[in-house]
Motif scaffolding. Structure first.
Motif, short mmCIF file in Angstrom:
data_model
loop_
_atom_site.label_atom_id
_atom_site.label_comp_id
_atom_site.label_asym_id
_atom_site.label_seq_id
_atom_site.Cartn_x
_atom_site.Cartn_y
_atom_site.Cartn_z
N LEU A 188 -3.69 3.38 22.83
CA LEU A 188 -3.86 4.56 22.41
C LEU A 188 -2.67 5.33 21.53
N SER A 189 -2.11 5.29 21.72
CA SER A 189 -1.22 5.21 21.12
C SER A 189 -0.88 4.61 19.82
N LEU A 190 -0.87 3.43 19.32
CA LEU A 190 -0.80 3.16 18.64
C LEU A 190 -1.72 3.36 17.90
N ILE A 191 -3.32 3.34 17.65
CA ILE A 191 -4.74 3.99 16.96
C ILE A 191 -3.84 5.00 16.66
N GLU A 192 -2.72 6.26 17.50
CA GLU A 192 -2.72 7.51 16.66
C GLU A 192 -1.78 7.69 15.06
N GLN A 193 -0.80 6.18 15.91
CA GLN A 193 0.35 6.21 15.36
C GLN A 193 -0.46 5.35 13.07
N LEU A 194 -1.24 4.24 13.30
CA LEU A 194 -2.63 4.05 12.89
C LEU A 194 -2.78 5.13 11.56
N LYS A 195 -3.38 6.08 12.40
CA LYS A 195 -3.82 6.80 11.71
C LYS A 195 -2.46 7.88 11.10
N ALA A 196 -1.69 8.40 11.37
CA ALA A 196 -0.66 9.37 10.75
C ALA A 196 -0.53 8.38 9.56
N GLN A 197 -0.09 6.79 9.68
CA GLN A 197 0.31 6.36 8.57
C GLN A 197 -0.30 5.53 7.70
N THR A 198 -1.97 5.97 7.65
CA THR A 198 -3.23 5.82 6.69
C THR A 198 -3.26 6.86 6.06
N GLU A 199 -2.86 8.68 7.14
CA GLU A 199 -3.09 9.35 6.24
C GLU A 199 -1.86 9.34 5.07
N GLU A 200 -0.56 9.70 5.49
CA GLU A 200 0.91 8.64 4.97
C GLU A 200 0.62 8.29 3.06
N LEU A 201 -0.32 7.43 3.87
CA LEU A 201 -0.35 6.35 2.98
C LEU A 201 -1.24 6.69 1.31
N LYS A 202 -2.22 7.67 2.13
CA LYS A 202 -3.49 8.08 1.40
C LYS A 202 -2.81 9.30 0.35
N LYS A 203 -1.44 9.78 1.43
CA LYS A 203 -1.10 11.15 0.38
C LYS A 203 -0.09 10.18 -0.59
N LEU A 204 0.67 9.42 -0.72
CA LEU A 204 1.77 8.53 -1.73
C LEU A 204 0.38 8.68 -2.47
N LEU A 205 -0.56 7.86 -2.77
CA LEU A 205 -1.68 7.37 -3.63
C LEU A 205 -1.72 7.85 -4.53
N VAL A 206 -2.43 9.31 -3.81
CA VAL A 206 -3.07 10.76 -4.39
C VAL A 206 -1.09 10.96 -5.23
N SER A 207 -0.49 11.18 -4.54
CA SER A 207 0.43 11.50 -5.75
C SER A 207 1.68 10.67 -6.65
N LEU A 208 0.99 8.72 -6.87
CA LEU A 208 1.23 8.39 -7.66
C LEU A 208 -0.25 8.53 -8.63
N GLY A 209 -1.28 8.83 -8.76
CA GLY A 209 -2.30 8.85 -9.21
C GLY A 209 -2.30 10.10 -9.85
#
Length: 354
Positions: free
Chosen positions: A57-78
């Motif tokens: 469960l903790s790993l799933i939460e970490q992956l979710k947080a990482q995907t959200e950060e990655l989305k934010k990074l991609l949006v900012s780069l775009g």
């Protein structure tokens, strides 16, 4: 009414406390003793699974947080890329105007399109003329011109020959041919040669001496023979280690000694035509040397020879008997139980060397 009465030796509330030998162990059935009860034991057994679930469960939460950060990074780069493109658009619009004018000039009637079409037509006509000339030359019988110098190099093709063909007549069915000793010519002449042998080496030395009697090679010393035409002589002496001395050169390898003696007797050849036979003989001479040195099991090598002789008539892969056959035969004892192929092969060699 019971026949007799059994009185308890211990009171019903008596507890047995075993003697502590090394260290106390908590009772599984009595929680008051300080041990772990059954319910607690079940809980302990299920703890690893629960811990694994918590980790997942903790790993799933970490992956979710990482995907959200990655989305934010991609949006900012775009967004940054869009800003750069919008800044470059006004600078690119200015040089495009002369290109349009150049394109308009090229589309103007009259000048650039016509020469290109004429060149294509001329090339087509030249190709047709070249093909027509080639057809005429082939019809008249002339050789066509060679395209490149690389293709004119004549490479000698490899010729594959059956390894069971005889080297003289190229016969493949050797089953009806009588067994005979090979006679390679010319025989090498031994001058001032001295062969040092041990007691173990006397059998193969005597076998080679019998061949030397008919080939003009005289053996003197520990092993003797009688020759009619003496071409070369070999002195045989006893010593601690086998060796062959040729004038100032001393050879200590048994395999090399056998090859040199085989060359003098016409039983071994180094010519390119006999390279396959020489290769097979080298293998079996090496095994014979290991047997004499005691570093190889003779019964195992004999079984290997039986497999080889199931396909070939001799150890040289040819139908003639060579030096490897004579040397290896001298190591065997027909009184022992030998494989069928080896026994038949040994009897053929015994019939040749009398």
């Amino acid at each position: 009414m019971p026949m007799y009465k059994l009185t308890p030796t211990f009171p019903p509330n008596f507890e047995v406390h075993p003697k502590i030998a090394c260290y106390p162990v908590g009772s599984y059935h009595n929680p008051s003793f300080g041990g772990v009860g059954p319910s607690d034991a079940v809980q302990v057994e299920s703890d690893p699974r629960k811990a694994l679930e918590h980790k997942q469960l903790s790993l799933i939460e970490q992956l979710k947080a990482q995907t959200e950060e990655l989305k934010k990074l991609l949006v900012s780069l775009g967004e940054a890329g869009k800003a750069e493109r919008s800044a470059q658009k006004p600078a690119e619009k200015a040089p495009k105007e002369p290109e349009k004018s150049a394109g308009a000039a090229s589309s103007a009637p009259g000048v650039p399109g016509a020469p290109a079409k004429l060149d294509k037509d001329a090339k087509k006509e030249a190709r047709k003329a070249a093909k027509a000339e080639a057809v005429k030359k082939l019809a008249s019988g002339e050789a066509p011109p060679q395209k490149s110098a690389k293709k004119t190099v004549n490479s000698t093709p490899w010729t594959v020959q059956d390894d069971r063909k005889t080297w003289e007549t190229n016969l493949t069915l050797t089953v009806n041919l009588p067994t005979s000793l090979v006679a390679y010519e010319p025989q090498e002449q031994l001058k001032n040669a001295t062969l040092t042998v041990r007691d173990v080496d006397l059998p193969w030395a005597r076998a080679l001496a019998k061949v030397g009697a008919s080939r003009g090679v005289s053996f003197e010393g520990e092993v003797k023979n009688q020759t009619k035409e003496k071409k070369s002589s070999l002195k045989v002496v006893k010593g601690p280690a086998p060796s062959l001395q040729l004038e100032k050169t001393t050879v200590k390898s048994l395999q090399t000694i056998w090859k040199l003696l085989g060359s003098s007797l016409g039983l071994f050849s180094r010519r390119p035509q006999q390279v396959l036979s020489a290769s097979h003989q080298a293998i079996w001479l090496g095994k014979a040397e290991q047997i004499l040195a005691g570093s190889c099991d003779q019964s195992f090598v004999t079984r290997e020879a039986s497999q080889f002789l199931a396909r070939f008539d001799s150890l040289s892969s040819q139908w003639e008997v060579c030096v490897a056959d004579i040397v290896f035969r001298s190591l065997l004892n027909l009184g022992e139980h030998l494989p069928n192929n080896v026994e038949l092969w040994a009897k053929k060699i015994d019939a040749l060397i009398v």
